[in-house]
Design an enzyme around this catalytic site. Structure first.
Site, PDB file in Angstrom:
ATOM      1  N   HIS A 239      -8.774  39.922  36.543  1.00 37.62           N
ATOM      2  CA  HIS A 239      -9.523  40.385  35.377  1.00 37.62           C
ATOM      3  C   HIS A 239     -11.046  40.303  35.576  1.00 37.62           C
ATOM      4  O   HIS A 239     -11.737  41.321  35.660  1.00 37.62           O
ATOM      5  CB  HIS A 239      -9.126  39.581  34.137  1.00 37.62           C
TER       6      HIS A 239
HETATM    7  O1  RIB Z   1      -7.784  38.820  29.229  1.00 40.76           O
HETATM    8  C1  RIB Z   1      -8.395  38.256  30.370  1.00 40.76           C
HETATM    9  C2  RIB Z   1      -9.708  37.660  30.011  1.00 40.76           C
HETATM   10  O2  RIB Z   1      -9.530  36.592  29.088  1.00 40.76           O
HETATM   11  C3  RIB Z   1     -10.419  37.018  31.230  1.00 40.76           C
HETATM   12  O3  RIB Z   1     -11.797  37.101  31.039  1.00 40.76           O
HETATM   13  C4  RIB Z   1      -9.967  35.593  31.168  1.00 40.76           C
HETATM   14  O4  RIB Z   1     -10.903  34.697  31.781  1.00 40.76           O
HETATM   15  C5  RIB Z   1      -9.937  35.377  29.685  1.00 40.76           C
HETATM   16  O5  RIB Z   1     -11.255  35.063  29.257  1.00 40.76           O
END
Ligand code: RIB
Ligand code: CA
Length: 311
Positions: A239
């Protein structure tokens, strides 16, 4: 190479940590500050975690300015089931020598934005509370932000709920303020982040670099792998590293300029990013919605940055 001045706003967080370690080695970036926010875990963890990650990455020259310890409204959300109670899976991190600064995140964002005369870029990989407070306190901020890259949202599905991705779900009001602000914004949602994944073999290649930084990132990736199965992704979704690589090398990605809004009132849909990219496309576009990535080139660049720690 002309370095680009950036501030990284984040909620470390295992994937934030990997994104930061990659950013520390990116020759394109001049990281002016890190501004932690409450998100994956409370601010009492995300703020010191930023110091620990800087120590692990050998970048304690970068100052850390804590921000918001709660969302603008509503209850605080967290994802400690993924990131561990301390936000870094309890991993044995180095003891930082640097300390948290007293100046607030939103004041630093404004100060640096003004000082850089419109050249400052923001990279946000957590809930957007700090940015929203900066916008509320300094209404002229959008005039001084060259580009904002966000990890958040998604066109087709959620992860915190069936509809909402965590960063947006954690503070929907803040996200709506940011997307309406007029700042040039790129949004890396779950659609592209799940495509920007590491396979088990690639995690083993990473681990083979033999450095403490690579061992940490491989462990983080294996944790993400364990969550990949329910989503049917063939690997560990990266992510925050995906958003960071978009900020560093956008040509690896495909984006569509479209309208995005944030649902704030839905019983089942609060925090959902709604887009017209796949429908009538009649609303005024406000973001570049990043939808796809050249995965082999993404993996090569991410691993090359993390390999830098081997000297
Ligand atoms: O959905 C993924 C996101 O949410 C990423 O940034 C993870 O670190 C959480 O913050
Ligand atoms: Ca994050």
């Amino acid at each position: 190479m002309n370095k680009r001045s950036v501030i990284i706003d984040c909620d470390p967080g295992i994937d934030d940590a990997m994104a930061l370690l990659a950013a520390f080695r990116a020759p394109e970036l001049d990281i002016k500050a890190i501004t932690p926010v409450a998100g994956n875990v409370p601010l009492v963890h995300t703020a010191p975690n930023a110091l620990k990650i800087l120590a692990l990455g050998g970048r304690e020259d970068i100052p850390v300015y804590p921000g918001a310890d709660r969302p603008l409204t509503g209850q605080a959300r967290e994802a400690s089931e993924v990131h561990g109670a301390d936000g870094l899976m309890g991993w044995p991190m180095p003891e930082p020598r640097s300390v948290l600064r007293d100046e607030k995140a939103w004041d630093v964002i404004w100060r640096e934005a003004k000082a850089l005369g419109g050249e400052l870029e923001l990279i946000a990989t957590g809930p957007l509370t700090n940015l929203a407070i900066a916008l509320a306190k300094y209404p002229d901020l959008p005039k001084y932000i060259k580009k904002l890259t966000v990890m958040g949202g998604g066109a087709c599905f959620g992860n915190a709920t069936p509809a909402a991705e965590f960063n947006i779900y954690a503070d929907p009001e803040a996200a709506e303020m940011v997307f309406r602000s007029g700042m040039p914004t790129a949004l890396c949602g779950l659609d592209v982040c799940h495509r920007a994944h590491l396979t088990e073999n690639e995690v083993e290649e990473l681990e083979g670099f033999g450095t403490v930084q690579a061992a940490f990132c491989a462990a983080l990736s294996r944790q993400e792998l364990s969550w990949a199965v329910p989503y049917g992704t063939p690997g560990a979704p990266m992510h925050d590293p995906c958003a960071m690589l978009y900020a560093i090398a956008p040509t690896l990605f495909t984006a569509v300029h479209c309208w995005v809004g944030v649902e704030r009132a839905g019983v089942h849909t609060r925090g959902k990013t709604v887009t017209d990219a796949f429908s009538d496309a009649k609303r005024p576009p406000n973001v570049d919605l990043v939808l796809d990535v050249d995965r082999p080139r993404f993996v090569r660049r991410l691993l090359a940055l993390l390999r830098e720690y081997g000297g």
